[in-house]
Design a protein around this motif. Sequence first.
Motif, PDB file in Angstrom:
ATOM      1  N   LYS A  64      48.321  41.814  48.698  1.00 43.07           N
ATOM      2  CA  LYS A  64      48.690  43.242  48.654  1.00 43.07           C
ATOM      3  C   LYS A  64      47.959  43.993  47.546  1.00 43.07           C
ATOM      4  N   LEU A  65      47.407  43.258  46.557  1.00 41.07           N
ATOM      5  CA  LEU A  65      46.665  43.898  45.470  1.00 41.07           C
ATOM      6  C   LEU A  65      45.156  43.823  45.666  1.00 41.07           C
ATOM      7  N   ARG A  66      44.718  43.129  46.695  1.00 39.57           N
ATOM      8  CA  ARG A  66      43.275  43.010  46.928  1.00 39.57           C
ATOM      9  C   ARG A  66      42.765  44.205  47.716  1.00 39.57           C
ATOM     10  N   PRO A  91      41.935  46.620  41.387  1.00 36.08           N
ATOM     11  CA  PRO A  91      42.756  46.693  40.178  1.00 36.08           C
ATOM     12  C   PRO A  91      42.622  45.484  39.262  1.00 36.08           C
ATOM     13  N   GLN A  92      42.379  44.288  39.824  1.00 40.14           N
ATOM     14  CA  GLN A  92      42.251  43.117  38.951  1.00 40.14           C
ATOM     15  C   GLN A  92      41.011  43.208  38.056  1.00 40.14           C
ATOM     16  N   GLY A 127      44.310  33.813  34.758  1.00 40.17           N
ATOM     17  CA  GLY A 127      45.683  34.156  35.138  1.00 40.17           C
ATOM     18  C   GLY A 127      45.766  34.832  36.481  1.00 40.17           C
ATOM     19  N   GLN A 128      46.951  35.359  36.758  1.00 44.20           N
ATOM     20  CA  GLN A 128      47.200  36.050  38.025  1.00 44.20           C
ATOM     21  C   GLN A 128      47.858  37.388  37.754  1.00 44.20           C
ATOM     22  N   VAL A 143      53.861  46.161  36.161  1.00 46.29           N
ATOM     23  CA  VAL A 143      52.692  45.309  35.951  1.00 46.29           C
ATOM     24  C   VAL A 143      53.199  43.944  35.491  1.00 46.29           C
ATOM     25  N   VAL A 144      52.862  42.903  36.232  1.00 45.84           N
ATOM     26  CA  VAL A 144      53.231  41.529  35.874  1.00 45.84           C
ATOM     27  C   VAL A 144      51.954  40.695  35.840  1.00 45.84           C
ATOM     28  N   TYR A 145      51.700  40.087  34.683  1.00 45.63           N
ATOM     29  CA  TYR A 145      50.495  39.281  34.494  1.00 45.63           C
ATOM     30  C   TYR A 145      50.905  37.895  34.009  1.00 45.63           C
TER      31      TYR A 145
END
Length: 198
Positions: A64-66, A91-92, A127-128, A143-145
């Motif tokens: 969903k973030l790609r 976003p990454q 990380g992710q 935001v969760v990293y």
Amino acid sequence: MRTTRTALLASVVAVCLTGCIGLGGKTPPFLLTLDADAAPTSGEARTAAEAATLTILIPTAPQKLRTTRIPVQQDDSSVTYVKDAQWVEAPQRLFQRLVSETVAARTARVVLDEGQYLTAPGEQLAGQLMEFGIDARSDEAVVVYQAMLVSAGGKTVTQRRFEVREPLAAKIEAKPAGEALARAANKVAVDVAAWLGG
């Protein structure tokens, strides 16, 4: 005959282009980006031994973030996207650059991008990026990293999870959503820099 072929070819190209434009939708009025609240001092030179450098890698991300769009979590099982909201790039990649800038500004480390190191990358921060969007249930940017620090040579691995929630200043629209995510991302980057230390 040649004129007919040319006209036919022009028609086919026009139809194909119309189809492509239709699939992509209309262009958003502006594109969003992330800027670091803190940046390294210009002209400052830093030196580090090979193993003392820190290479910050582009985090992985769920499907969903790609995308360059901003996801909105409607409930536990459904996701939509903010209308007219689009990042200038994935976003990454924006987040990785933001963390690199912040760590370089707030610590004494020599920070490298994964494309910059010439020999051994020293320590690596991988990380992710687990969440980078809007939670419609609480009207917050989230935001969760999940960070993973790998020592030089890969002998030890340390994990830590960072999470920041920022309230939306307005209803879920492109500009306020982008601004809230930028604030949350900067807070996560500051927390990561504090964890990594000098």
